[in-house]
Design a protein around this motif. Structure first.
Motif, PDB file in Angstrom:
ATOM      1  N   GLN A  34       0.813  -1.064  -0.327  1.00 28.12           N
ATOM      2  CA  GLN A  34       0.168   0.182   0.094  1.00 28.12           C
ATOM      3  C   GLN A  34       1.312   1.161   0.101  1.00 28.12           C
ATOM      4  O   GLN A  34       0.414   2.281   0.374  1.00 28.12           O
TER       5      GLN A  34
ATOM      6  N   LYS B 112      -9.469   6.341 -10.721  1.00 29.82           N
ATOM      7  CA  LYS B 112      -9.266   5.330  -9.835  1.00 29.82           C
ATOM      8  C   LYS B 112      -8.766   4.166 -10.246  1.00 29.82           C
ATOM      9  O   LYS B 112      -8.923   4.142 -11.654  1.00 29.82           O
TER      10      LYS B 112
ATOM     11  N   GLU C 137     -11.344   2.135  -5.744  1.00 28.99           N
ATOM     12  CA  GLU C 137     -11.318   2.950  -5.417  1.00 28.99           C
ATOM     13  C   GLU C 137      -9.891   3.825  -5.043  1.00 28.99           C
ATOM     14  O   GLU C 137     -10.437   5.088  -4.757  1.00 28.99           O
ATOM     15  N   THR C 138      -9.369   2.830  -4.957  1.00 29.68           N
ATOM     16  CA  THR C 138      -7.360   3.709  -4.921  1.00 29.68           C
ATOM     17  C   THR C 138      -7.412   4.986  -5.644  1.00 29.68           C
ATOM     18  O   THR C 138      -7.308   4.927  -7.081  1.00 29.68           O
TER      19      THR C 138
ATOM     20  N   GLY D  58      -1.893   5.391  -5.528  1.00 29.72           N
ATOM     21  CA  GLY D  58      -1.556   5.962  -3.912  1.00 29.72           C
ATOM     22  C   GLY D  58      -2.861   6.514  -3.446  1.00 29.72           C
ATOM     23  O   GLY D  58      -2.665   7.071  -4.063  1.00 29.72           O
ATOM     24  N   GLU D  59      -2.458   6.395  -1.554  1.00 32.23           N
ATOM     25  CA  GLU D  59      -3.641   7.050  -1.019  1.00 32.23           C
ATOM     26  C   GLU D  59      -2.948   8.814  -0.534  1.00 32.23           C
ATOM     27  O   GLU D  59      -3.499  10.091  -0.521  1.00 32.23           O
TER      28      GLU D  59
ATOM     29  N   TYR E 151      -4.719  -3.042  -3.200  1.00 33.78           N
ATOM     30  CA  TYR E 151      -5.052  -2.069  -3.394  1.00 33.78           C
ATOM     31  C   TYR E 151      -6.640  -1.460  -3.490  1.00 33.78           C
ATOM     32  O   TYR E 151      -7.149  -2.823  -4.666  1.00 33.78           O
ATOM     33  N   GLN E 152      -7.230  -1.188  -3.096  1.00 37.26           N
ATOM     34  CA  GLN E 152      -8.907  -1.249  -3.247  1.00 37.26           C
ATOM     35  C   GLN E 152      -8.830  -0.231  -4.587  1.00 37.26           C
ATOM     36  O   GLN E 152      -8.272   0.269  -4.890  1.00 37.26           O
TER      37      GLN E 152
END
Length: 258
Positions: free
Chosen positions: A156, A203, A183-184, A225-226, A180-181
């Motif tokens: 992540q 996304k 929606e990331t 990434g976030e 990873y989700q």
């Protein structure tokens, strides 16, 4: 002395001062084809011999460099971004060493740095990610199995993915399978810092669709990434309660240091 020079991420004025000086003094320049902004070559001397390595083999490139060096000429091998990333310079250096020819490397601004500037992003946000993974999808050039997209995605961390724009459906699938989700936050940065730079935020699940909608098929970086979202923790370095070598903190965090 052969000089390997990083041309920077694209914009002419992002080459280093040292790199530009080496170009200005060069008698021979071998540059990395369409990946290097040709405007950089306008600073070369009028009688400078210029070669496009996109049309050459490794042996042809090194022969030009070795021949020039033996004639006492100043030779520059001009690579895109910073030569240390996907520059294939090690094999050139090894051949030069076999001929007892010395060389130096002049660093450049990598396109992954240019992409961050285009996104106004910080890759290492406190509480979100303190690591940056630079990698690529396997194509005609293989990638070791232990360095799969899935294995890196499991951490992540921030990921910057080179040389993979033509495989975005598969990339999205592997990123999601790795952890990873869907929606990331992600971004596609086309030709970072060039005049025709394009930034497309999306996304992870939408990478392929976003590229298709914007007509992007190559010469782009994928950032995942976030850190591209809006959440993060305040840095302790400038926190009033945090002690550093240069400043005494004022609260319960004051005993800490960095």
């Amino acid at each position: 002395m052969i000089h390997f020079v990083g041309a920077g991420s694209g914009a002419v004025d992002l080459i280093t001062v040292r790199g530009q000086k080496l170009l200005e003094e060069a008698d021979i320049v071998v540059y990395a084809g369409s990946l290097v902004n040709p405007e950089l070559l306008t600073v070369c001397q009028k009688d400078c011999q210029i070669y496009n390595s996109a049309k050459m083999t490794l042996e042809e490139v090194t022969e030009v460099m070795i021949s020039g060096e033996k004639q006492g000429k100043k030779v520059v091998r001009l690579h895109t971004g910073d030569p240390c990333l996907y520059g294939a310079i090690k094999e050139q250096m090894d051949l030069l060493e076999k001929e007892n020819i010395s060389y130096k490397v002049c660093p450049g601004v990598s396109s992954f740095c240019g992409a961050a500037s285009a996104l106004n992003a910080e890759y290492t946000l406190p509480g979100i990610s303190q690591s940056v993974v630079i990698t690529r999808m396997a194509g005609r050039t293989p990638v070791p199995e232990k360095e799969s997209i899935e294995s890196f995605a499991a951490h992540q961390a921030t990921m910057v993915i080179f040389l993979s724009t033509g495989m975005l459906e598969e990339l999205s699938k592997r990123l999601i399978e790795g952890g990873y989700q869907p929606e990331t936050p992600a971004a596609i940065v086309y030709k970072a810092t060039w005049e025709d730079e394009k930034v497309c935020r999306c996304k992870v699940k939408d990478l392929a669709v976003t590229a298709k909608e914007n007509g992007i098929t190559k010469t782009a970086l994928i950032v995942v990434g976030e850190v591209l979202g809006g959440e993060y923790e305040r840095s302790l370095l400038y926190h009033p309660e945090f002690t550093t070598e240069f400043r005494q903190g004022k609260g319960k965090e004051g005993a800490g240091n960095v």
